[in-house]
Scaffold this motif. Structure first.
Motif, PDB file in Angstrom:
ATOM      1  N   HIS A 108       4.621 -11.043  -0.743  1.00  0.00           N
ATOM      2  CA  HIS A 108       3.167 -10.911  -0.592  1.00  0.00           C
ATOM      3  C   HIS A 108       2.744 -10.158   0.665  1.00  0.00           C
ATOM      4  O   HIS A 108       1.652  -9.580   0.716  1.00  0.00           O
ATOM      5  CB  HIS A 108       2.541 -12.306  -0.586  1.00  0.00           C
ATOM      6  N   VAL A 109       3.595 -10.133   1.683  1.00  0.00           N
ATOM      7  CA  VAL A 109       3.190  -9.662   3.008  1.00  0.00           C
ATOM      8  C   VAL A 109       2.649  -8.238   3.008  1.00  0.00           C
ATOM      9  O   VAL A 109       1.746  -7.913   3.783  1.00  0.00           O
ATOM     10  CB  VAL A 109       4.369  -9.779   4.009  1.00  0.00           C
ATOM     11  N   ASN A 110       3.169  -7.375   2.118  1.00  0.00           N
ATOM     12  CA  ASN A 110       2.714  -5.980   2.194  1.00  0.00           C
ATOM     13  C   ASN A 110       1.224  -5.846   1.909  1.00  0.00           C
ATOM     14  O   ASN A 110       0.582  -4.892   2.358  1.00  0.00           O
ATOM     15  CB  ASN A 110       3.535  -5.080   1.268  1.00  0.00           C
ATOM     16  N   HIS A 111       0.632  -6.819   1.206  1.00  0.00           N
ATOM     17  CA  HIS A 111      -0.814  -6.775   0.974  1.00  0.00           C
ATOM     18  C   HIS A 111      -1.590  -6.947   2.280  1.00  0.00           C
ATOM     19  O   HIS A 111      -2.757  -6.533   2.380  1.00  0.00           O
ATOM     20  CB  HIS A 111      -1.211  -7.870  -0.017  1.00  0.00           C
TER      21      HIS A 111
ATOM     22  N   ALA B 242       7.134  -0.646   4.358  1.00  0.00           N
ATOM     23  CA  ALA B 242       6.007  -1.525   4.027  1.00  0.00           C
ATOM     24  C   ALA B 242       6.343  -2.444   2.858  1.00  0.00           C
ATOM     25  O   ALA B 242       5.961  -3.620   2.842  1.00  0.00           O
ATOM     26  CB  ALA B 242       4.770  -0.690   3.710  1.00  0.00           C
ATOM     27  N   ALA B 243       7.072  -1.921   1.871  1.00  0.00           N
ATOM     28  CA  ALA B 243       7.359  -2.684   0.656  1.00  0.00           C
ATOM     29  C   ALA B 243       8.465  -3.720   0.838  1.00  0.00           C
ATOM     30  O   ALA B 243       8.428  -4.785   0.214  1.00  0.00           O
ATOM     31  CB  ALA B 243       7.726  -1.724  -0.476  1.00  0.00           C
ATOM     32  N   PHE B 244       9.438  -3.426   1.712  1.00  0.00           N
ATOM     33  CA  PHE B 244      10.646  -4.264   1.742  1.00  0.00           C
ATOM     34  C   PHE B 244      10.996  -4.832   3.112  1.00  0.00           C
ATOM     35  O   PHE B 244      12.012  -5.524   3.234  1.00  0.00           O
ATOM     36  CB  PHE B 244      11.846  -3.446   1.237  1.00  0.00           C
ATOM     37  N   HIS B 245      10.182  -4.589   4.146  1.00  0.00           N
ATOM     38  CA  HIS B 245      10.605  -4.961   5.499  1.00  0.00           C
ATOM     39  C   HIS B 245      10.842  -6.453   5.661  1.00  0.00           C
ATOM     40  O   HIS B 245      11.790  -6.868   6.347  1.00  0.00           O
ATOM     41  CB  HIS B 245       9.566  -4.495   6.527  1.00  0.00           C
ATOM     42  N   GLU B 246      10.027  -7.296   5.024  1.00  0.00           N
ATOM     43  CA  GLU B 246      10.192  -8.731   5.218  1.00  0.00           C
ATOM     44  C   GLU B 246      11.410  -9.273   4.477  1.00  0.00           C
ATOM     45  O   GLU B 246      12.068 -10.205   4.953  1.00  0.00           O
ATOM     46  CB  GLU B 246       8.935  -9.484   4.781  1.00  0.00           C
TER      47      GLU B 246
END
Length: 299
Positions: A109-112, A242-246
């Protein structure tokens, strides 16, 4: 029964509203839009649409399997549609809350939340990994109690369309009766803020009543200048980052953690660490409130 593809019908309105807000921002607040940030949001939205199309069949099959083993059958009548919408919104609240409180779901969800700007293009900054995270399980279980999957898909689309317009600073507070029941731009600005008072508040989809009922509501304060983004800002417009960093950060923490703490890095809150070197958002908010406990405007 066939679902109604509400989101597809709404796309032209999305485009027109983004353009209208850009024109408003150009005249009133040019800092509200940053070209690279907007491009990242739009590209994440496109990728999310593709990912959703690739996995929709599996999600629908899972929902149909539940429906085939249903406890009862909800009729195709107006009150059942209203009940389905309210139940889906309730489920969205808990899915969204879990998406902020459990790191596994936060990784999706974080990228949102990574944009430091808040405008209608931010609404399109959606996940590519929701299927991998199994986030859909929060929304399909009502098929087991008799809601047809087509109803769930339709009301889910309506919920998503509703949430588009609340991603804006062009709209101030709305009438009190409306803000008491529905999610609004004012309520959702709080949700996207990184100010300690606002962290982990206002998870609502369409109905703010869930936050009021379950103790996560926070009213927007005009004496606080909102800062958007995440506690540790992304610092990049790189699309893949942005899509996969977390996900990368989370699995790195799991790899480095002692065995007894590995699971906690998946299921604990974002920001948690076993040695206290980091702090989760709830702890940050609690510490801020402790320092300002005599401020009557906090709530």
């Amino acid at each position: 029964m066939k679902p109604i593809d509400i989101v597809t019908y709404a796309v032209p309105a999305f485009v027109l509203l983004v353009i209208a807000e850009m024109l408003w921002a150009a005249r009133r607040a040019p800092e509200k839009y940053e070209p690279r940030d907007t491009l990242t949001s739009l590209t994440l939205g496109l990728g999310s649409t593709i990912a959703g199309a690739l996995t929709a069949g599996v999600v629908l099959a899972a929902a149909m399997w539940l429906y085939e083993h249903r406890l009862t059958t909800m009729p195709n009548v107006w009150w059942a549609w209203i009940a389905c919408f309210v139940l889906d919104d309730f489920n969205y609240y808990w899915a969204h809350r879990t998406g902020h409180r459990v790191r596994w779901f936060w990784a999706s969800h974080v990228n949102h939340h990574t944009s430091q700007h808040y405008n209608l293009s931010t609404a399109l900054r959606q996940t590519w990994t929701g299927f991998f995270a199994l986030s859909f399980t929060f929304r399909i279980w009502p098929a087991f109690i008799g809601f047809h999957p087509a109803m769930l898909i339709t009301v889910g689309g309506a919920n998503l369309v509703y949430q588009f317009w609340i991603h804006t600073e062009a709209v101030g507070r709305l009438p009190r009766w409306f803000e008491a029941v529905f999610n609004t731009p004012s309520h959702h600005r709080v949700h996207h803020a990184t100010n300690p008072l606002y962290l982990d508040r206002n998870y609502a989809g369409a109905l703010i009543i869930w936050d009021r009922l379950f103790g996560t509501f926070q009213r927007e304060r005009y004496d606080i200048s909102i800062r958007y983004g995440v506690v540790k800002q992304l610092g990049s417009f790189n699309l893949l980052h942005a899509a996969f960093h977390e996900w990368r950060s989370m699995f790195g923490d799991v790899w480095r953690a002692p065995w007894r703490h590995k699971l906690a890095y998946l299921l604990g809150p974002p920001g948690w660490s076993h040695n206290g070197s980091r702090e989760c958002s709830e702890a940050i908010r609690a510490r801020w409130l402790a320092r300002h406990q005599n401020d009557p405007t906090n709530h």
